[in-house]
Write a protein that holds these residues in place. Structure first.
Motif, PDB file in Angstrom:
ATOM      1  N   HIS A 156      41.966  20.050 -11.548  1.00 13.98           N
ATOM      2  CA  HIS A 156      42.183  21.276 -12.336  1.00 13.98           C
ATOM      3  C   HIS A 156      42.407  20.961 -13.814  1.00 13.98           C
ATOM      4  O   HIS A 156      43.264  21.566 -14.453  1.00 13.98           O
ATOM      5  CB  HIS A 156      43.389  22.072 -11.831  1.00 13.98           C
ATOM      6  CG  HIS A 156      43.253  22.590 -10.435  1.00 13.98           C
ATOM      7  ND1 HIS A 156      44.270  23.214  -9.762  1.00 13.98           N
ATOM      8  CD2 HIS A 156      42.202  22.576  -9.579  1.00 13.98           C
ATOM      9  CE1 HIS A 156      43.868  23.554  -8.555  1.00 13.98           C
ATOM     10  NE2 HIS A 156      42.609  23.169  -8.413  1.00 13.98           N
ATOM     11  N   ARG A 190      49.400  17.794  -4.368  1.00 16.38           N
ATOM     12  CA  ARG A 190      49.721  18.989  -5.140  1.00 16.38           C
ATOM     13  C   ARG A 190      51.163  19.413  -4.937  1.00 16.38           C
ATOM     14  O   ARG A 190      51.813  18.997  -3.969  1.00 16.38           O
ATOM     15  CB  ARG A 190      48.749  20.123  -4.826  1.00 16.38           C
ATOM     16  CG  ARG A 190      48.603  20.429  -3.351  1.00 16.38           C
ATOM     17  CD  ARG A 190      47.525  21.475  -3.128  1.00 16.38           C
ATOM     18  NE  ARG A 190      47.609  21.985  -1.773  1.00 16.38           N
ATOM     19  CZ  ARG A 190      47.065  23.123  -1.355  1.00 16.38           C
ATOM     20  NH1 ARG A 190      46.351  23.862  -2.191  1.00 16.38           N
ATOM     21  NH2 ARG A 190      47.204  23.516  -0.107  1.00 16.38           N
ATOM     22  N   LYS A 208      53.792  22.956  -5.599  1.00 18.05           N
ATOM     23  CA  LYS A 208      53.885  24.369  -5.961  1.00 18.05           C
ATOM     24  C   LYS A 208      54.901  24.522  -7.084  1.00 18.05           C
ATOM     25  O   LYS A 208      56.077  24.228  -6.903  1.00 18.05           O
ATOM     26  CB  LYS A 208      54.280  25.214  -4.749  1.00 18.05           C
ATOM     27  CG  LYS A 208      53.586  26.551  -4.772  1.00 18.05           C
ATOM     28  CD  LYS A 208      53.691  27.284  -3.466  1.00 18.05           C
ATOM     29  CE  LYS A 208      52.337  27.855  -3.103  1.00 18.05           C
ATOM     30  NZ  LYS A 208      52.364  28.603  -1.865  1.00 18.05           N
ATOM     31  N   ASP A 230      56.284  27.286  -9.819  1.00 13.54           N
ATOM     32  CA  ASP A 230      56.321  28.728 -10.129  1.00 13.54           C
ATOM     33  C   ASP A 230      55.274  29.492  -9.315  1.00 13.54           C
ATOM     34  O   ASP A 230      54.534  30.326  -9.853  1.00 13.54           O
ATOM     35  CB  ASP A 230      56.078  28.967 -11.631  1.00 13.54           C
ATOM     36  CG  ASP A 230      57.194  28.372 -12.470  1.00 13.54           C
ATOM     37  OD1 ASP A 230      58.335  28.294 -11.957  1.00 13.54           O
ATOM     38  OD2 ASP A 230      56.928  27.959 -13.615  1.00 13.54           O
ATOM     39  N   GLY A 231      55.174  29.149  -8.045  1.00 10.40           N
ATOM     40  CA  GLY A 231      54.304  29.896  -7.142  1.00 10.40           C
ATOM     41  C   GLY A 231      52.835  29.502  -7.187  1.00 10.40           C
ATOM     42  O   GLY A 231      52.018  30.055  -6.450  1.00 10.40           O
ATOM     43  N   THR A 232      52.483  28.514  -8.027  1.00 14.01           N
ATOM     44  CA  THR A 232      51.068  28.114  -8.129  1.00 14.01           C
ATOM     45  C   THR A 232      50.932  26.635  -7.778  1.00 14.01           C
ATOM     46  O   THR A 232      51.737  25.811  -8.241  1.00 14.01           O
ATOM     47  CB  THR A 232      50.558  28.322  -9.585  1.00 14.01           C
ATOM     48  OG1 THR A 232      50.799  29.675  -9.932  1.00 14.01           O
ATOM     49  CG2 THR A 232      49.080  28.012  -9.720  1.00 14.01           C
ATOM     50  N   TRP A 233      49.904  26.322  -6.990  1.00 10.40           N
ATOM     51  CA  TRP A 233      49.667  24.899  -6.686  1.00 10.40           C
ATOM     52  C   TRP A 233      49.157  24.179  -7.927  1.00 10.40           C
ATOM     53  O   TRP A 233      48.174  24.612  -8.532  1.00 10.40           O
ATOM     54  CB  TRP A 233      48.627  24.751  -5.575  1.00 10.40           C
ATOM     55  CG  TRP A 233      49.130  25.045  -4.208  1.00 10.40           C
ATOM     56  CD1 TRP A 233      48.800  26.113  -3.432  1.00 10.40           C
ATOM     57  CD2 TRP A 233      50.052  24.257  -3.426  1.00 10.40           C
ATOM     58  NE1 TRP A 233      49.452  26.045  -2.219  1.00 10.40           N
ATOM     59  CE2 TRP A 233      50.235  24.913  -2.192  1.00 10.40           C
ATOM     60  CE3 TRP A 233      50.738  23.059  -3.656  1.00 10.40           C
ATOM     61  CZ2 TRP A 233      51.073  24.419  -1.191  1.00 10.40           C
ATOM     62  CZ3 TRP A 233      51.573  22.560  -2.657  1.00 10.40           C
ATOM     63  CH2 TRP A 233      51.737  23.230  -1.449  1.00 10.40           C
ATOM     64  N   ARG A 234      49.830  23.089  -8.287  1.00  9.12           N
ATOM     65  CA  ARG A 234      49.384  22.237  -9.399  1.00  9.12           C
ATOM     66  C   ARG A 234      48.980  20.888  -8.834  1.00  9.12           C
ATOM     67  O   ARG A 234      49.704  20.314  -8.017  1.00  9.12           O
ATOM     68  CB  ARG A 234      50.515  22.026 -10.412  1.00  9.12           C
ATOM     69  CG  ARG A 234      51.033  23.303 -11.004  1.00  9.12           C
ATOM     70  CD  ARG A 234      50.096  23.808 -12.059  1.00  9.12           C
ATOM     71  NE  ARG A 234      50.598  25.028 -12.647  1.00  9.12           N
ATOM     72  CZ  ARG A 234      49.856  25.839 -13.377  1.00  9.12           C
ATOM     73  NH1 ARG A 234      48.583  25.572 -13.594  1.00  9.12           N
ATOM     74  NH2 ARG A 234      50.368  26.927 -13.890  1.00  9.12           N
ATOM     75  N   GLU A 282      47.661  17.409 -13.339  1.00 10.57           N
ATOM     76  CA  GLU A 282      47.370  18.681 -14.021  1.00 10.57           C
ATOM     77  C   GLU A 282      48.490  19.126 -14.959  1.00 10.57           C
ATOM     78  O   GLU A 282      48.223  19.666 -16.038  1.00 10.57           O
ATOM     79  CB  GLU A 282      47.130  19.778 -12.956  1.00 10.57           C
ATOM     80  CG  GLU A 282      46.872  21.142 -13.548  1.00 10.57           C
ATOM     81  CD  GLU A 282      46.774  22.250 -12.477  1.00 10.57           C
ATOM     82  OE1 GLU A 282      46.827  21.933 -11.266  1.00 10.57           O
ATOM     83  OE2 GLU A 282      46.629  23.414 -12.868  1.00 10.57           O
ATOM     84  N   LYS A 290      58.210  21.586  -1.774  1.00 14.08           N
ATOM     85  CA  LYS A 290      57.251  22.078  -2.773  1.00 14.08           C
ATOM     86  C   LYS A 290      55.984  21.223  -2.816  1.00 14.08           C
ATOM     87  O   LYS A 290      55.018  21.557  -3.497  1.00 14.08           O
ATOM     88  CB  LYS A 290      57.880  22.044  -4.171  1.00 14.08           C
ATOM     89  CG  LYS A 290      58.956  23.079  -4.378  1.00 14.08           C
ATOM     90  CD  LYS A 290      59.401  23.067  -5.823  1.00 14.08           C
ATOM     91  CE  LYS A 290      60.392  24.185  -6.055  1.00 14.08           C
ATOM     92  NZ  LYS A 290      61.243  23.932  -7.212  1.00 14.08           N
TER      93      LYS A 290
END
Ligand SMILES: Cc1ncc(COP(=O)(O)O)c(C=O)c1O
Length: 370
Positions: free
Chosen positions: A50, A163, A165, A167-171, A175, A280
């Motif tokens: 990403h 990866r 998570k 703040d609610g988004t997979w990073r 990235e 996470k």
């Protein structure tokens, strides 16, 4: 039944035709230095990470070296990192002329402790290097919160495709930092047939600088804006890695499956602590690392039963003879020191079969219960 720590021949057997065809394409083109094969892999890795940019280089070690140089880090600068990592993380800080500053790890995940980073920041701190150890990402959002404006280089050598998570988004690994560094050393989840590395970043200026640094510091051939390195990713390695990349997600999923099997089977054996994955995180389990009582005896026993294991890492970096000049004493990073006495990595590679997993579990159980 023998169970090796890693069996690269087993994996090669499943992809031989694809890999050999990709290598032969490069051989027939006779284009061995950078070029299309490297650009293709850079695009593929940027996509799975990403990130906007990916820059291939000669190794994961060089990826760290180039990243430090791209931030103009050198003499008089301090770089905060963990002592519980492969040597290259700190060796490269030393090799650019800067001072490694070691801070301790969180005992559960073996990753750097954000509070310890906060306590070690000085006006000389020019970067922080968290390491995504064993395939599990460091708590990048917490590292960023304490680092504030100080650049973060994420050493993701062991964790491509991992990866977290945030703040609610997979990073993805690499990235969320200013730069992420990857290794394609053969034992990594995405391993080449030799050395290789890559830096991923969202930052165009850093990407341009990294591309220049890997070719002796000259954007235009034979004209040198700065002194760089010969650190290119080999086109043959890039071709191998591009052929292997479509399999990476399935291989890492298989490692997670193996890890789950071990963790269920080993739970309850007194003397063993199975790996803890932060809720996470989704780990890629480059290693499956337990803590074991009487670790060295267990390792010797497993060896006697033909089971391969490894100790990553037996001596934390702050206590290495080459860093004696930094003045750390035993007790400076107690969790790292304890971990090096207790850790043992078990076979976890994707091609392991159920009988082999059971053999490892049975041997560990026999050791503690005999
Ligand atoms: C955490 C870590 N950093 C850096 C490196 C260096 O990578 P390479 O061996 O590709 O130079 C490795 C791997 O070997 C590693 O595990």
């Amino acid at each position: 039944m023998p169970v090796p720590l890693l069996d690269l021949r087993a994996q090669h057997a499943t992809i031989r035709d694809e890999v050999v065809a990709a290598m032969m394409e490069v051989v027939d083109s006779q284009l061995f230095i950078l070029g299309g094969a490297v650009e293709k892999l850079e695009q593929q890795v940027a996509e799975i990470s990403h990130t906007r940019y990916a820059i291939g280089c000669a190794s994961g070690t060089d990826a760290l070296l180039l990243a430090l140089r791209a931030l103009d880090i050198g003499r008089g600068d301090e770089v905060i990192t963990t002592p519980f990592t492969f040597f290259a993380t700190a060796g490269t800080i030393h090799n650019v002329g800067a001072t490694p500053v070691f801070v301790d790890i969180e005992p559960q995940t073996f990753n750097i402790a954000p509070d310890a980073i906060a306590a070690a920041i000085t006006p000389r701190t020019k970067a922080v290097i968290p390491v995504d150890l064993f395939g599990q990402m460091a708590p990048m959002e917490k590292v960023a919160a304490v680092a504030k404006d100080i650049p973060v280089i994420e050493d993701a050598a062991q964790s491509i495709g991992a990866r977290r998570k945030i703040d609610g988004t997979w990073r993805m690994a690499g990235e969320a930092a200013g730069m992420g560094t990857l290794s394609f050393f053969p034992s990594k989840n995405l391993g080449g047939y030799g050395d290789g590395g890559m830096i991923v970043t969202q930052d165009q200026a850093l990407a341009t600088r990294l591309r220049r640094l890997r070719v002796h510091g000259g954007a235009k051939q034979y004209f040198h804006d700065e002194v760089g390195y010969n650190s290119r990713l080999d086109a043959l390695q890039a071709a191998v890695l591009s052929a292997k990349l479509p399999h990476l997600a399935a291989w890492s999923a298989k490692r997670r499956e193996n890890a789950k099997y071990y963790s269920e089977a080993l739970t309850g054996i007194e003397g063993v602590c199975t790996p803890v994955i932060d809720p996470k995180n989704e780990s890629i389990f480059n290693q499956y690392t337990i803590r074991a009582e009487r670790r060295d005896d267990l390792q010797a026993y497993l060896k006697s039963r033909d089971i391969g294991t490894a100790i990553y890492y037996p001596l934390p970096l702050h206590l290495q003879p080459c860093f004696a000049y930094l003045g750390y004493r035993e007790g400076a990073c107690p969790e790292s020191e304890r971990a090096s006495q207790q850790v043992l990595s078990l076979p976890i590679f994707p091609e392991l079969n159920r009988d082999q997993l059971d053999e490892v579990v049975d041997a560990i159980r026999s050791f503690y219960e005999r």
